[in-house]
Design a protein around this motif. Structure first.
Motif, PDB file in Angstrom:
ATOM      1  N   SER A  50       0.733  -1.475  -0.042  1.00 42.80           N
ATOM      2  CA  SER A  50       0.039   0.023  -0.082  1.00 42.80           C
ATOM      3  C   SER A  50       0.781   1.150   0.073  1.00 42.80           C
ATOM      4  CB  SER A  50      -0.895  -0.141   1.174  1.00 42.80           C
ATOM      5  OG  SER A  50      -0.136   0.053   2.454  1.00 42.80           O
ATOM      6  N   ILE A  51       2.212   1.159  -0.602  1.00 37.52           N
ATOM      7  CA  ILE A  51       2.983   2.132  -0.271  1.00 37.52           C
ATOM      8  C   ILE A  51       2.629   3.459  -1.081  1.00 37.52           C
ATOM      9  CG2 ILE A  51       4.822   1.609  -2.093  1.00 37.52           C
ATOM     10  CD1 ILE A  51       5.829   2.388   1.390  1.00 37.52           C
ATOM     11  N   ARG A  52       2.200   3.085  -2.466  1.00 36.03           N
ATOM     12  CA  ARG A  52       1.422   4.152  -3.223  1.00 36.03           C
ATOM     13  C   ARG A  52       0.137   3.610  -3.735  1.00 36.03           C
ATOM     14  NH1 ARG A  52       6.602   4.025  -3.425  1.00 36.03           N
ATOM     15  NH2 ARG A  52       6.893   2.247  -4.636  1.00 36.03           N
ATOM     16  N   GLU A  53      -0.728   5.019  -4.315  1.00 35.48           N
ATOM     17  CA  GLU A  53      -1.986   4.438  -4.591  1.00 35.48           C
ATOM     18  C   GLU A  53      -2.000   3.189  -5.836  1.00 35.48           C
ATOM     19  OE1 GLU A  53      -4.577   4.703  -3.309  1.00 35.48           O
ATOM     20  OE2 GLU A  53      -5.942   4.297  -4.533  1.00 35.48           O
ATOM     21  N   LYS A  54      -0.973   3.479  -6.460  1.00 37.10           N
ATOM     22  CA  LYS A  54      -0.855   2.483  -7.853  1.00 37.10           C
ATOM     23  C   LYS A  54      -0.774   1.169  -7.310  1.00 37.10           C
ATOM     24  CE  LYS A  54       1.973   2.499 -11.911  1.00 37.10           C
ATOM     25  NZ  LYS A  54       3.117   3.338 -12.559  1.00 37.10           N
ATOM     26  N   ALA A  55       0.050   0.914  -6.324  1.00 33.18           N
ATOM     27  CA  ALA A  55       0.273  -0.397  -5.787  1.00 33.18           C
ATOM     28  C   ALA A  55      -1.099  -1.133  -5.443  1.00 33.18           C
ATOM     29  CB  ALA A  55       1.364  -0.433  -4.768  1.00 33.18           C
ATOM     30  N   ALA A  56      -1.891  -0.221  -4.698  1.00 35.20           N
ATOM     31  CA  ALA A  56      -3.091  -0.764  -4.270  1.00 35.20           C
ATOM     32  C   ALA A  56      -4.201  -0.915  -5.187  1.00 35.20           C
ATOM     33  CB  ALA A  56      -3.648   0.324  -3.259  1.00 35.20           C
ATOM     34  N   GLN A  57      -4.151  -0.136  -6.270  1.00 29.01           N
ATOM     35  CA  GLN A  57      -4.825  -0.122  -7.618  1.00 29.01           C
ATOM     36  C   GLN A  57      -4.488  -1.832  -8.137  1.00 29.01           C
ATOM     37  OE1 GLN A  57      -4.396   3.212  -9.656  1.00 29.01           O
ATOM     38  NE2 GLN A  57      -5.830   4.317  -8.586  1.00 29.01           N
ATOM     39  N   LYS A  58      -3.163  -1.990  -8.348  1.00 33.26           N
ATOM     40  CA  LYS A  58      -3.058  -3.076  -8.931  1.00 33.26           C
ATOM     41  C   LYS A  58      -3.595  -4.554  -8.371  1.00 33.26           C
ATOM     42  CE  LYS A  58       1.441  -1.865 -10.877  1.00 33.26           C
ATOM     43  NZ  LYS A  58       2.832  -1.922 -10.531  1.00 33.26           N
ATOM     44  N   SER A  61      -7.101  -4.825  -9.290  1.00 30.42           N
ATOM     45  CA  SER A  61      -7.447  -5.380 -10.362  1.00 30.42           C
ATOM     46  C   SER A  61      -7.093  -7.244 -10.440  1.00 30.42           C
ATOM     47  CB  SER A  61      -6.290  -4.857 -11.533  1.00 30.42           C
ATOM     48  OG  SER A  61      -6.157  -3.533 -11.286  1.00 30.42           O
ATOM     49  N   GLN A  62      -6.106  -7.281  -9.590  1.00 31.67           N
ATOM     50  CA  GLN A  62      -5.818  -8.805  -9.866  1.00 31.67           C
ATOM     51  C   GLN A  62      -6.862  -9.560  -9.014  1.00 31.67           C
ATOM     52  OE1 GLN A  62      -3.572 -10.540 -10.877  1.00 31.67           O
ATOM     53  NE2 GLN A  62      -3.254 -12.540  -9.467  1.00 31.67           N
ATOM     54  N   LEU A  63      -7.574  -8.907  -7.946  1.00 27.93           N
ATOM     55  CA  LEU A  63      -8.490  -9.640  -7.299  1.00 27.93           C
ATOM     56  C   LEU A  63      -9.826  -9.632  -8.177  1.00 27.93           C
ATOM     57  CD1 LEU A  63      -8.145  -8.108  -3.633  1.00 27.93           C
ATOM     58  CD2 LEU A  63      -8.296 -10.553  -4.159  1.00 27.93           C
ATOM     59  N   GLY A  64      -9.965  -8.813  -8.891  1.00 29.40           N
ATOM     60  CA  GLY A  64     -11.093  -8.728  -9.817  1.00 29.40           C
ATOM     61  C   GLY A  64     -10.815  -9.998 -10.880  1.00 29.40           C
ATOM     62  N   ARG A  65      -9.723 -10.245 -11.285  1.00 34.87           N
ATOM     63  CA  ARG A  65      -9.476 -11.456 -12.210  1.00 34.87           C
ATOM     64  C   ARG A  65      -9.793 -12.750 -11.477  1.00 34.87           C
ATOM     65  NH1 ARG A  65      -5.432  -7.957 -14.439  1.00 34.87           N
ATOM     66  NH2 ARG A  65      -4.051  -8.507 -12.696  1.00 34.87           N
ATOM     67  N   LEU A  66      -9.500 -12.570 -10.344  1.00 32.46           N
ATOM     68  CA  LEU A  66      -9.739 -13.911  -9.234  1.00 32.46           C
ATOM     69  C   LEU A  66     -11.371 -14.135  -9.144  1.00 32.46           C
ATOM     70  CD1 LEU A  66      -6.785 -13.874  -6.672  1.00 32.46           C
ATOM     71  CD2 LEU A  66      -7.054 -15.205  -8.342  1.00 32.46           C
ATOM     72  N   GLU A  67     -11.974 -13.208  -9.233  1.00 35.62           N
ATOM     73  CA  GLU A  67     -13.278 -13.332  -8.853  1.00 35.62           C
ATOM     74  C   GLU A  67     -14.035 -14.449 -10.124  1.00 35.62           C
ATOM     75  OE1 GLU A  67     -15.813  -9.926  -9.167  1.00 35.62           O
ATOM     76  OE2 GLU A  67     -17.511 -10.787  -8.084  1.00 35.62           O
ATOM     77  N   LYS A  68     -13.704 -14.112 -11.144  1.00 37.19           N
ATOM     78  CA  LYS A  68     -13.990 -14.991 -12.345  1.00 37.19           C
ATOM     79  C   LYS A  68     -13.758 -16.640 -12.074  1.00 37.19           C
ATOM     80  CE  LYS A  68     -13.623 -11.475 -15.789  1.00 37.19           C
ATOM     81  NZ  LYS A  68     -12.487 -10.865 -15.768  1.00 37.19           N
ATOM     82  N   LEU A  69     -12.198 -16.738 -11.571  1.00 37.87           N
ATOM     83  CA  LEU A  69     -11.814 -18.183 -11.192  1.00 37.87           C
ATOM     84  C   LEU A  69     -12.547 -18.712 -10.121  1.00 37.87           C
ATOM     85  CD1 LEU A  69      -9.725 -19.918 -12.099  1.00 37.87           C
ATOM     86  CD2 LEU A  69      -7.989 -19.061 -10.391  1.00 37.87           C
ATOM     87  N   LYS A  70     -13.043 -17.972  -9.239  1.00 41.67           N
ATOM     88  CA  LYS A  70     -13.687 -18.386  -8.047  1.00 41.67           C
ATOM     89  C   LYS A  70     -15.241 -18.594  -8.511  1.00 41.67           C
ATOM     90  CE  LYS A  70     -14.570 -18.140  -3.135  1.00 41.67           C
ATOM     91  NZ  LYS A  70     -13.904 -18.629  -2.231  1.00 41.67           N
TER      92      LYS A  70
END
Ligand code: SAM
Ligand code: SF4
Length: 446
Positions: A50-58, A61-70
């Protein structure tokens, strides 16, 4: 028992990389096997930053991809650990309802119990308490895949509260690990084939041994320098305000300590450094660099620079550019200032626009590229000792190793050299690596 598989995705710094290694080691002891293909996994852990906003956004996005898998595989367990998990706690599950687990930076050692509970009950687990002990620091990580270099955590947390930084809030206050435990871990690593250790902490210079003997970081480096089997010692990160003469002198006194230091400066402007609560001036920093270069003329110095801190004027920014020109870093990590909720700087007015931040970042990066190439070209024709790490990422015909100054060298050689310290002559220099060839003496040995 049916084999289960874990996939770990890591965001962020070396601490997170090493925490992920510990996560894998813990779950392997509980019967899981690590896989590179997320579709094969029964358990996915996202180690967040969470050091920068960009890191948190990534991470989102990764969790969004995992929703499909789940949705295709409902029994899949998804957990988040690391700094964002620490910060968000139970709110993470409100935002991402298909999460099964949120665990904080001090709870890694409980991971197998958390997974066991979820497997048995199906109920989500959230654990983000800070503990006084440093139990998760010493989780043993096996050396695997013929690796020759290993991280060793020596402390966790940070007491510095730089005004822009979220680390003290998500990693807790500074705690040093027991001196003898660290030394024992390094001895075990050497027995498993490790030749290089990278000592990790947010501010290794303020290490203070907890065995009652008052050992400081320089003592630790000296002690590790006496362990046979270890050929190279590196460390990260150093805060300039705590870089003692005793530690600087280790660069000449401890043969195994490699000639590289990562010494984040953040800004060349004294006004901005004060607002950042860095507790040193640009002149203190120049003084430290002079001392390092006097003790160890070939030392490679890398740094971190933030552009666009609130209130940073053209003049302040020019001071950073001037500093870079005087010091000529071997390399830097450069960032646009990113406001983090809860930090002191988040309340500051006079914000710098995104467009100015972007331009300043480009200028810093362009200047650094020139300096990096210049420093790398100065190595052409020299013989360098390199520790061979692996087959090169560029070509399967090449091997890759690192100089003591932490530069990657690609060269023609065979994989039997992995783990060996050899001598190469540098023949070409690029921005991200060097090219070398085995010296005549090495060719004869081969
Ligand atoms: N403890 C190390 C130190 O102070 O030298 C650095 C740790 S931090 C994980 C790595 C780098 O991220 C910092 O040196 C700083 O340059 C950058 N950083 C931290 N917070 C930031 C923020 N809010 N915006 C932009 N960069 C930031
Ligand atoms: Fe963050 Fe400063 Fe601590 Fe580094 S020293 S982790 S920048 S608070």
């Amino acid at each position: 028992m049916e084999k289960k598989y874990i996939f770990v995705h890591t965001f962020g710094c070396q601490m997170n990389v090493h925490d992920s290694e510990k996560i894998v080691a813990l779950m392997e002891n509980s019967g899981y096997e690590s896989v590179d293909d997320v579709r094969k996994a029964d358990l996915v852990i996202i180690n967040t930053c969470s050091i920068r906003e960009k890191a948190a956004q990534k991470v989102y996005s990764q969790l969004g991809r995992l929703e499909k898998l789940k949705s295709k595989k409902p029994e899949l367990i998804i957990g988040v650990g690391g700094c964002l998990a620490q910060q968000w706690g139970a709110k993470f599950i409100e935002r991402v309802p298909y999460l099964n687990l949120v665990f904080g930076t001090h709870n890694i050692h409980h991971l197998p119990e958390f997974i066991d509970t979820i497997e048995k009950t199906g109920v989500p687990v959230v654990k983000t308490e800070f503990h006084e002990s440093v139990k998760s620091l010493g989780i043993p990580v096996q050396s695997r895949n013929g690796r020759v270099s290993s991280y060793v955590t020596i402390m966790q947390g940070c007491n510095n509260f730089c005004s822009y930084c979220v680390v003290p809030y998500v990693r807790g206050h500074e705690e040093s690990r027991n001196f003898c435990d660290i030394v024992d871990e390094v001895k075990t690593l050497t027995a498993n084939g490790i030749r290089e250790v990278i000592l990790l902490g947010q501010n290794v210079n303020s290490y203070c041994g907890t065995n009652g003997s008052g050992h400081d970081f320089a003592d630790l480096v000296q002690e590790i320098g006496m362990i046979s089997g270890i050929e190279r010692i590196r460390f990260t990160t150093s805060h300039p305000k705590d870089l003692s003469d005793k530690l600087v002198n280790c660069f000449s006194a401890v043969d195994k300590l490699c000639e590289h230091i990562h010494l984040p400066v953040q800004s060349g402007s004294d006004r901005i450094l004060r607002m950042m609560n860095r507790c040193y001036t640009s002149s203190d920093y120049f003084d430290r660099v002079d001392k390092l270069r006097t003790v160890c003329p070939d030392i490679s110095i890398t740094s971190d620079i933030i552009v666009g801190f609130p209130g940073e004027t053209d003049r302040d920014f020019q001071a950073t550019i001037d500093m870079m020109g005087k010091i000529r870093f071997d390399n830097i990590f450069s960032f646009k200032y990113s406001e983090r909720e809860g930090t002191a700087a988040a309340g500051l007015g006079d914000k710098v626009s995104e467009c100015v931040k972007r331009d300043r970042l480009r200028m810093v990066q362009a200047l650094q590229e020139r300096h990096t190439i210049e420093r790398n070209r100065a190595m052409v024709g020299k013989n360098e000792e390199i520790l061979v790490e692996a087959i090169s990422k560029n070509s399967r015909e090449d091997m890759a190793g690192r100089t003591r100054t932490n530069k990657i060298v690609n060269f023609k050689g065979n994989y039997e050299l992995i783990g060996k310290t050899i001598s190469v002559t540098i023949t070409d220099a690029y921005l991200h690596s060097l090219r070398g060839e085995l010296t005549k003496e090495e060719v004869i040995k081969c």
